[in-house]
Design a protein around this motif. Structure first.
Motif, PDB file in Angstrom:
ATOM      1  N   UNK A   1       0.837  -1.213   0.000  1.00  0.00           N
ATOM      2  CA  UNK A   1       0.000   0.000   0.000  1.00  0.00           C
ATOM      3  C   UNK A   1       0.869   1.260   0.000  1.00  0.00           C
TER       4      UNK A   1
ATOM      5  N   UNK B   1       2.629  15.326   1.918  1.00  0.00           N
ATOM      6  CA  UNK B   1       1.184  15.304   2.200  1.00  0.00           C
ATOM      7  C   UNK B   1       0.624  13.885   2.126  1.00  0.00           C
ATOM      8  N   UNK B   2       0.982  13.191   1.063  1.00  0.00           N
ATOM      9  CA  UNK B   2       0.467  11.829   0.870  1.00  0.00           C
ATOM     10  C   UNK B   2       0.931  10.912   1.991  1.00  0.00           C
TER      11      UNK B   2
ATOM     12  N   UNK C   1       1.874  11.791   4.973  1.00  0.00           N
ATOM     13  CA  UNK C   1       1.280  12.162   6.251  1.00  0.00           C
ATOM     14  C   UNK C   1      -0.057  11.443   6.422  1.00  0.00           C
ATOM     15  N   UNK C   2      -0.867  11.431   5.358  1.00  0.00           N
ATOM     16  CA  UNK C   2      -2.149  10.711   5.407  1.00  0.00           C
ATOM     17  C   UNK C   2      -1.887   9.217   5.592  1.00  0.00           C
ATOM     18  N   UNK C   3      -0.935   8.685   4.846  1.00  0.00           N
ATOM     19  CA  UNK C   3      -0.629   7.258   4.938  1.00  0.00           C
ATOM     20  C   UNK C   3      -0.189   6.885   6.347  1.00  0.00           C
TER      21      UNK C   3
ATOM     22  N   UNK D   1      -0.792   8.394   9.229  1.00  0.00           N
ATOM     23  CA  UNK D   1      -1.943   8.415  10.133  1.00  0.00           C
ATOM     24  C   UNK D   1      -2.806   7.184   9.947  1.00  0.00           C
ATOM     25  N   UNK D   2      -2.835   6.692   8.713  1.00  0.00           N
ATOM     26  CA  UNK D   2      -3.652   5.528   8.403  1.00  0.00           C
ATOM     27  C   UNK D   2      -3.131   4.229   8.993  1.00  0.00           C
ATOM     28  N   UNK D   3      -1.840   4.173   9.271  1.00  0.00           N
ATOM     29  CA  UNK D   3      -1.278   2.921   9.797  1.00  0.00           C
ATOM     30  C   UNK D   3      -0.789   3.045  11.241  1.00  0.00           C
TER      31      UNK D   3
END
Lengths: 216, 216
Positions: B166, B192-193, B195-197, B199-201
C-alpha cells in the motif's frame, strides 16, 4: 438538426447510433483486455463489433479516440458519486464504491491497464485528455471530501482539494502497481489502500461511523 | 580476472571504469530530463558524456539498459532506509526520507518521469526489471514496517507486506499524478500523501512521537 415533426424518427436513429457506438466501444475494450491497445487494430475492432471499417471512423477519429468514451464513462462515475455523497450518512462507502467503479473498466485485465496507463503517459492526444479528466476528477472528489467534512467524518483542517489529489495518488497508485505485479485481486487492494487512506483523513466520528467498518 | 599481484593496477582501472559508467549515466539522465527517453539518442548521450559511441556499448547494451543503473540506485536507497530503520527512534521520518530520495532521481523532470513510467509499462525488458525492483522494494519496506511495529508506532494487527505494498501505491501514485499534472512541488506532495498514509497505519504512539509532527 431536429424539427418538431421529426422527433420520433431521429430519436430512433439516435438510439441506433448510440447502440453502434456502444458496440464498437465494447468490442474494442474486449480486444484491449486480451491484447493491449498497441496490438489491436481497427480492423479487428470492427470485425468483432460486426460493423464496416468505415463505420468505425464515423464514430471515432482514431483507435485512441476510443478512450474519450472511457473518459466520459469515468466522469459519469464521479458525477454519480458526488450525487450519492449529498444524501449518504457516511461518505466512506461512497469513496470506496467510486474507486472500485473507476477501476472496474480499465482494470479488466493487467495487459489493458498497462497499455492504457502507458498511452496516457506517452501519447500526446491521450495525455491531454488524461490530464483534463484528472483535473475534473479532483474537482468532483473535492466536493465529496467537503461533504465528508460537513458530516464531521473528515478532519476539518484539511484542504479538500489536496485531500482529493492525495486520493488520486492512492487510487492510481493501486491500479499502477497492480498492473505491474503478479496477478492479484485489484478490488481487494483498493479496499486495503482506501482503508488506510480513510483512517489517515478521518475524525474520531469518521472512524466509528457504523458504515466505517475496517478491513485489514 | 584479477591475480593477487595486480590488485593495485585493476583498482585504478576499476575506478576509472566506474567513473566512465557514472558519466554516461548522468549525461543520459540530464538528456532524459530535457527530452524524455524516446527522443534521446545514444549519440547524444555519448557526446554529452564526452566518450566514443562504441564506449557506450561497453557499459550498457542499450539505451534502455541505463535504467538498470537507476534500478540499482533505487535499491541502494531502500537498503539504506532499512539500515536507518534499525536504529531510528521513529520510522516515520525514515519512510518520508526514503520516498523523497526514491523520487529525487526519476522526478528530476515531469518529462523524464512520464517517459520512464511509460517505458516501465510498455517495454518488455524494462517491465521485467521494474516488476523485479517493485517486488524487492516491497520486501525491504516490509522490514521497515515490521520495525515500526516493534517500536509500537504501527498498528500490530496489520500485515507488514500488505502495508508495504500500500505504501508503494502511495509513492508511485504520487509520482504518477505529479508527472501528469500542472507543474508543482513533487516533494511537498510526497509529504502530504505520506502524512495521510502514516496516520492511516499509526498507533496512538506513532501519531504522538515527537518525530511524528504533522503537515497539512
Amino acid at each position: 438538426m431536429v424539427t418538431q415533426c421529426q422527433t420520433k424518427e431521429p430519436g430512433r436513429r439516435e438510439r441506433r447510433k448510440e447502440e453502434t457506438r456502444r458496440q464498437i466501444f465494447q468490442a474494442a475494450m474486449r480486444l484491449f483486455e486480451r491484447k493491449g491497445v498497441h496490438d489491436t487494430t481497427v480492423e479487428e475492432i470492427t470485425k468483432a463489433a460486426d460493423v464496416g471499417k468505415g463505420t468505425f471512423f464515423n464514430y471515432f477519429p482514431s483507435k485512441e479516440a476510443i478512450f474519450s468514451a472511457l473518459a466520459e464513462r469515468q466522469m459519469g462515475i464521479l458525477d454519480r458519486a458526488v450525487e450519492r455523497a449529498q444524501t449518504a450518512a457516511s461518505i466512506r462507502p461512497v469513496m470506496i464504491e467510486m474507486a472500485k467503479e473507476l477501476a472496474a473498466g480499465p482494470g479488466r485485465s493487467q495487459i489493458m491497464l498497462r497499455s492504457l496507463l502507458g498511452l496516457a503517459l506517452n501519447n500526446k492526444m491521450l495525455f491531454e485528455l488524461f490530464t483534463r479528466v484528472l483535473a475534473k476528477g479532483r474537482e468532483r472528489v473535492g466536493i465529496i471530501v467537503a461533504r465528508g467534512q460537513e458530516l464531521g467524518e473528515i478532519r476539518p483542517e484539511l484542504d479538500p482539494e489536496k485531500v482529493s489529489r492525495c486520493l488520486q495518488h492512492t487510487i492510481f497508485g493501486t491500479n499502477f502497481i497492480w498492473a505491474a505485479s503478479k496477478p492479484s485481486d485489484l478490488m481487494a487492494w483498493h479496499e486495503r489502500s482506501l482503508d488506510i487512506f480513510w483512517r489517515g483523513i478521518a475524525t474520531e466520528k469518521g472512524l466509528t461511523n457504523k458504515q466505517g467498518g475496517t478491513k485489514k
